[in-house]
Design an enzyme around this catalytic site. Structure first.
Site, PDB file in Angstrom:
ATOM      1  CE  LYS A   1      50.243  16.070   8.466  1.00 28.36           C
ATOM      2  NZ  LYS A   1      49.117  16.046   9.390  1.00 28.36           N
TER       3      LYS A   1
ATOM      4  CE1 TYR B   1      37.678  23.641   9.630  1.00 28.75           C
ATOM      5  CE2 TYR B   1      38.292  24.191   7.379  1.00 28.75           C
ATOM      6  CZ  TYR B   1      37.335  23.858   8.306  1.00 28.75           C
ATOM      7  OH  TYR B   1      36.023  23.765   7.924  1.00 28.75           O
TER       8      TYR B   1
ATOM      9  CB  THR C   1      50.337  21.738   0.715  1.00 27.72           C
ATOM     10  OG1 THR C   1      49.885  21.236   1.972  1.00 27.72           O
ATOM     11  CG2 THR C   1      51.410  22.765   0.931  1.00 27.72           C
TER      12      THR C   1
ATOM     13  CB  CYS D   1      45.111  14.880   6.034  1.00 26.02           C
ATOM     14  SG  CYS D   1      45.192  16.558   6.646  1.00 26.02           S
TER      15      CYS D   1
HETATM   16  N1  NAD Z   1      42.987  21.287   8.533  1.00 33.48           N
HETATM   17  C1  NAD Z   1      43.631  20.305   9.112  1.00 33.48           C
HETATM   18  O1  NAD Z   1      43.054  19.557   9.912  1.00 33.48           O
HETATM   19  C2  NAD Z   1      45.110  20.081   8.892  1.00 33.48           C
HETATM   20  C3  NAD Z   1      45.783  19.176   9.724  1.00 33.48           C
HETATM   21  C4  NAD Z   1      47.136  18.997   9.547  1.00 33.48           C
HETATM   22  C5  NAD Z   1      47.804  19.687   8.551  1.00 33.48           C
HETATM   23  N2  NAD Z   1      47.132  20.562   7.739  1.00 33.48           N
HETATM   24  C6  NAD Z   1      47.871  21.296   6.711  1.00 33.48           C
HETATM   25  O2  NAD Z   1      47.936  22.661   7.072  1.00 33.48           O
HETATM   26  C7  NAD Z   1      47.949  23.475   5.900  1.00 33.48           C
HETATM   27  C8  NAD Z   1      46.821  24.503   5.970  1.00 33.48           C
HETATM   28  O3  NAD Z   1      45.596  23.778   5.980  1.00 33.48           O
HETATM   29  P1  NAD Z   1      44.223  24.459   6.411  1.00 33.48           P
HETATM   30  O4  NAD Z   1      43.271  23.336   6.628  1.00 33.48           O
HETATM   31  O5  NAD Z   1      44.456  25.454   7.508  1.00 33.48           O
HETATM   32  O6  NAD Z   1      43.862  25.238   5.078  1.00 33.48           O
HETATM   33  P2  NAD Z   1      42.616  26.247   4.857  1.00 33.48           P
HETATM   34  O7  NAD Z   1      42.247  26.114   3.456  1.00 33.48           O
HETATM   35  O8  NAD Z   1      41.611  26.049   5.943  1.00 33.48           O
HETATM   36  O9  NAD Z   1      43.262  27.685   5.114  1.00 33.48           O
HETATM   37  C9  NAD Z   1      44.307  28.224   4.379  1.00 33.48           C
HETATM   38  C10 NAD Z   1      44.166  29.733   4.354  1.00 33.48           C
HETATM   39  O10 NAD Z   1      45.325  30.257   3.734  1.00 33.48           O
HETATM   40  C11 NAD Z   1      44.929  31.404   2.980  1.00 33.48           C
HETATM   41  N3  NAD Z   1      45.981  31.699   2.010  1.00 33.48           N
HETATM   42  C12 NAD Z   1      46.294  31.044   0.860  1.00 33.48           C
HETATM   43  N4  NAD Z   1      47.380  31.600   0.295  1.00 33.48           N
HETATM   44  C13 NAD Z   1      47.746  32.634   1.078  1.00 33.48           C
HETATM   45  C14 NAD Z   1      48.782  33.593   1.022  1.00 33.48           C
HETATM   46  N5  NAD Z   1      49.693  33.604   0.035  1.00 33.48           N
HETATM   47  N6  NAD Z   1      48.863  34.512   2.001  1.00 33.48           N
HETATM   48  C15 NAD Z   1      47.961  34.527   2.998  1.00 33.48           C
HETATM   49  N7  NAD Z   1      46.951  33.659   3.115  1.00 33.48           N
HETATM   50  C16 NAD Z   1      46.862  32.700   2.172  1.00 33.48           C
HETATM   51  C17 NAD Z   1      43.579  31.006   2.396  1.00 33.48           C
HETATM   52  O11 NAD Z   1      42.839  32.140   2.016  1.00 33.48           O
HETATM   53  C18 NAD Z   1      42.960  30.242   3.567  1.00 33.48           C
HETATM   54  O12 NAD Z   1      42.177  31.089   4.397  1.00 33.48           O
HETATM   55  C19 NAD Z   1      47.848  22.511   4.715  1.00 33.48           C
HETATM   56  O13 NAD Z   1      49.135  22.207   4.258  1.00 33.48           O
HETATM   57  C20 NAD Z   1      47.222  21.277   5.342  1.00 33.48           C
HETATM   58  O14 NAD Z   1      47.531  20.108   4.635  1.00 33.48           O
HETATM   59  C21 NAD Z   1      45.791  20.776   7.901  1.00 33.48           C
END
Ligand code: NAD
Length: 429
Positions: free
Chosen positions: A204, A11, A83, A258
């Protein structure tokens, strides 16, 4: 041309990759999931997010975005991997460590490494910097420039917010702060605020903790109003007439990945100095049980009641079920009310999955023969319902509206979580 390698195409990582590619950077997005990589290389996406399909298609077509399962050499590395928390609520930073280790073979002196994942305070200094040091790069002396730039986008509006939100960039060193801030300043319209890494980490986490604490206050108010036999909505409306007060709406619990997670990242680092944050977590976590207690009271002495659960996602108009209060309510029902049969319906959840191993029904089938309908998500399609939907399927239609979306429904007894006064009058509890 400046090259960026983004680790994690979820995302956050995928829209970020497309944003930078469409701003003219040469971007390679990396994911360990081959299916994700294949889809991105075909110019399509694996997640639902309005406008993201066009953004990614444009970036791939221009030749500036491609995807790979392995990191490649670049000027900037952006880490956007999950995370989560462990069962004991401690932060799981393993993904961030693995991602950091994965870039080591292609990392070169002078590169910039930015962690966008949400991380506990001091993760940059205590976990990421040492991981880089083990790989031969001393971030303290700027062998590589190390920084944290947390994300604050909301699913459903990521494409807009990614470009227009203000950003916080925290450097492990002053030089790293400047290097990292430079690419955001070129690509986003919001202000880019520069600081040290630990301040960025905390800012954050405080954003979501602020929201968690304020939701807990609203939830506690709904319990107090129930106890005093008054309408919490009236209290909220009137208190919010004060120019500096904004009490939020109570609800069936706090979901998503979150708000119910991030406060724990602070709590684990400061157990003795966070009683308010811990209590807020407890109050919000108590809501599914509280909702179940109220359901039991509404059902009264029906021997083997059937309950329609409407809305399984953690908030309205999304398909995201992560940490959803509906899932927690179902767990509570299975443990504490095994005599209740439940039938689930959600217009955004098409099929039974590993994450949701329960039967799904159409709205009419879920309501058919139900003794109680519980609305758990404020989807627009639920807001648009009229009393007919319920009266046509339920013999004595009773709706428990945990999202305060119905003023009234013709022919239906509506109990709102914010206003349980009628349940007292009827002697329901
Ligand atoms: N989604 C949100 O709205 C949002 C908002 C703010 C902060 N965050 C933070 O951003 C971070 C990512 O969240 P997200 O929602 O994008 O997660 P997600 O689960 O949608 O995507 C994470 C991706 O990382 C990949 N991945 C895992 N380990 C990997 C590695 N070693 N190498 C390459 N790819 C790898 C997974 O296959 C997955 O596709 C988290 O810490 C989350 O808390 C998310």
């Amino acid at each position: 041309m400046t090259k960026i390698c983004v680790i994690g195409l979820g995302y956050i990582g995928l829209p970020t990759s497309a944003l930078f590619a469409n701003e003219g950077y040469d971007v390679v997005g990396v994911d360990i999931n081959e299916h994700v990589v294949e889809q991105v290389n075909q110019g399509s996406i694996h997640i639902e997010e309005p406008g993201l399909d066009d953004m990614v298609a444009q970036a791939v077509k221009s030749g500036r975005l491609s995807a790979s399962t392995k990191p490649v050499a670049a000027d900037y590395f952006i880490i956007a991997v999950p995370t989560p928390v462990h069962d004991d609520h401690s932060a799981n930073t393993d993904f961030v460590v693995k991602a950091t280790e994965s870039i080591a073979p292609v990392l070169q002196k002078g590169n910039t490494v930015i962690v966008e994942s949400t991380i506990p305070p001091r993760t940059i200094s205590d976990i990421v910097a040492p991981a880089l040091k083990s790989a031969g790069f001393d971030a303290a002396t700027n062998d590589v420039y190390l920084a944290h730039c947390p994300e604050r986008v909301i699913p459903g509006n990521i494409v807009h917010e990614l470009k227009y939100n203000h950003r916080i960039v925290g450097g492990f060193t002053p030089e790293a702060m400047e290097k990292a801030a430079a690419i955001y300043k070129q690509s986003v319209e919001g202000d880019v605020r520069e600081t040290e890494a630990v301040v960025a980490e905390m800012s954050k986490l405080m954003e979501n903790t602020f929201r968690d604490v304020n939701i807990a206050l609203a939830n506690e108010l709904s319990k107090v109003a129930d106890h005093l036999n008054i309408d919490a909505s009236d209290v909220i409306d009137m208190a919010n007439m004060h120019p500096r007060v904004n009490i939020l709406q109570p609800g069936p619990g706090v979901g998503g990945h979150c708000i119910p997670v991030d406060p724990y990242f602070i709590i684990e680092k400061a157990k003795d100095t966070t009683p308010l944050m811990q209590t807020a977590r407890d109050i919000n976590d108590s809501m599914p049980s509280y909702v179940l207690d109220k359901m039991k009271a509404m059902i009264g002495d029906v021997q083997n009641p059937t309950v329609a659960l409407l809305g399984l996602t953690y908030k309205g108009n999304t398909s995201d079920m992560r940490e959803s209060p509906a899932l927690q309510l179902i767990e509570r029902m299975q443990a504490d009310a095994p005599n209740m049969t439940f039938k689930c319906h959600d217009p955004f959840v098409a099929a039974e999955t590993d994450a949701f191993p329960h039967d799904l029904y159409s709205l009419d089938d879920a309501l058919n023969g139900a003794d109680l309908a519980v609305v758990l998500a404020d989807h627009q399609s639920f807001k648009d319902l009229t009393g007919d939907t319920f009266t046509s399927q339920m013999q004595s239609p009773v709706v428990f509206d945990t999202r305060n979306i119905y003023k009234q429904l013709d022919g239906v007894t509506v109990h709102s979580l914010t206003n349980l006064v009628d349940t007292h009058k009827q002697g329901v509890q």
